[in-house]
Design a protein around this motif. Structure first.
Motif, PDB file in Angstrom:
ATOM      1  N   VAL A  53      -3.416  92.819  53.469  1.00  0.00           N
ATOM      2  CA  VAL A  53      -4.543  92.980  54.393  1.00  0.00           C
ATOM      3  C   VAL A  53      -5.866  92.956  53.629  1.00  0.00           C
ATOM      4  O   VAL A  53      -6.842  92.346  54.081  1.00  0.00           O
TER       5      VAL A  53
ATOM      6  N   LEU B 259       0.620  87.494  56.443  1.00  0.00           N
ATOM      7  CA  LEU B 259       0.342  88.533  57.435  1.00  0.00           C
ATOM      8  C   LEU B 259       1.615  88.934  58.165  1.00  0.00           C
ATOM      9  O   LEU B 259       1.816  90.104  58.506  1.00  0.00           O
TER      10      LEU B 259
ATOM     11  N   THR C  82       1.844  95.780  52.243  1.00  0.00           N
ATOM     12  CA  THR C  82       1.078  95.535  53.463  1.00  0.00           C
ATOM     13  C   THR C  82      -0.415  95.709  53.221  1.00  0.00           C
ATOM     14  O   THR C  82      -1.228  94.858  53.596  1.00  0.00           O
ATOM     15  N   ARG C  83      -0.786  96.810  52.596  1.00  0.00           N
ATOM     16  CA  ARG C  83      -2.210  97.054  52.354  1.00  0.00           C
ATOM     17  C   ARG C  83      -2.823  95.973  51.462  1.00  0.00           C
ATOM     18  O   ARG C  83      -3.928  95.492  51.732  1.00  0.00           O
TER      19      ARG C  83
ATOM     20  N   ALA D  67       3.235  91.474  56.128  1.00  0.00           N
ATOM     21  CA  ALA D  67       2.579  92.776  56.281  1.00  0.00           C
ATOM     22  C   ALA D  67       3.041  93.480  57.560  1.00  0.00           C
ATOM     23  O   ALA D  67       3.353  94.675  57.555  1.00  0.00           O
TER      24      ALA D  67
ATOM     25  N   VAL E 166      -6.497  98.841  56.478  1.00  0.00           N
ATOM     26  CA  VAL E 166      -5.411  99.467  57.237  1.00  0.00           C
ATOM     27  C   VAL E 166      -5.835 100.887  57.615  1.00  0.00           C
ATOM     28  O   VAL E 166      -6.374 101.627  56.790  1.00  0.00           O
TER      29      VAL E 166
ATOM     30  N   ILE F 217      -3.633  97.354  61.509  1.00  0.00           N
ATOM     31  CA  ILE F 217      -4.187  96.341  60.620  1.00  0.00           C
ATOM     32  C   ILE F 217      -5.453  95.819  61.267  1.00  0.00           C
ATOM     33  O   ILE F 217      -5.426  95.333  62.402  1.00  0.00           O
TER      34      ILE F 217
END
Length: 208
Positions: free
Chosen positions: A182, A104, A178-179, A107, A189, A202
């Motif tokens: 998540v 995380l 990042t997506r 991210a 997102v 997020i």
């Protein structure tokens, strides 16, 4: 590309007419290209592992603010170099959320890295932590170049770069990574365009 730059500077170093100062500059440029190449390879590997479901998320009940602080620490020097102030504000202090801190943090780092890269010098970035009965939110808001209308979903595609940032250096992998991270946390997102800048959140589910 970084590799092409390294090849070009290597050829310049072989030039017998280059002076010591020039050679020193060429070596410095090669070192910077090597760092960019290493960064690019690392992101390629992470993106490929996420796409192929190789990475495992190991969640633990930990404080989100500590995870955010870790990400801020990693981008502090970049922000300082552009005189960008990063403000962290929290609602419901001390709320713990089940997440994998390392992933995380990656991210959040990608969101902050983009905000710093595409924001003007002397501007600010605000990180807001909040939660309700079902979800926790990490919102990153900047005053940068933002995105065009209709790009809200496209910016998360691998290698896609927004129309407003084509003049800036980048590879179009950070938001994709990042997506994916998540999503592996069972979250999502959310993107909101601003008149000046961008707001990306997020959203993570809270344990029942």
């Amino acid at each position: 590309t970084p590799l092409a730059n390294m090849e070009a500077y290597f050829a310049l170093l072989e030039d017998d007419g280059a002076g010591e100062t020039e050679k020193k500059n060429y070596l410095g440029a090669m070192e910077q290209s090597e760092k960019k190449l290493s960064f690019l390879i690392e992101k390629f590997i992470v993106a490929a592992r996420l796409e192929n479901q190789i990475i495992q998320i190991r969640k633990a009940e930990t404080d989100l603010k500590e995870t955010v602080a870790q990400a801020v620490f990693q981008v502090y020097k970049k922000a300082e170099g552009k005189n960008i102030n990063i403000k962290v504000q929290e609602q419901n202090p001390g709320r713990k959320v089940s997440h994998d801190r390392n992933w995380l943090c990656e991210a959040i780092y990608n969101l902050l890295d983009n905000s710093i890269k595409y924001s003007p010098e002397g501007s600010g970035i605000t990180i807001t932590l909040s939660s309700d009965e079902m979800f926790a939110e990490i919102r990153v808001e900047d005053n940068g170049s933002g995105i065009g209308e209709g790009e809200e979903n496209r910016i998360f595609q691998l290698y896609y770069r927004g129309a407003n940032v084509t003049g800036q250096e980048g590879y179009g992998m950070g938001l994709f990574i990042t997506r994916e991270i998540v999503l592996k946390h069972d979250g999502f997102v959310k993107v909101k365009r601003k008149k000046q800048g961008l707001m990306i959140s997020i959203i993570l589910p809270l344990a029942v």
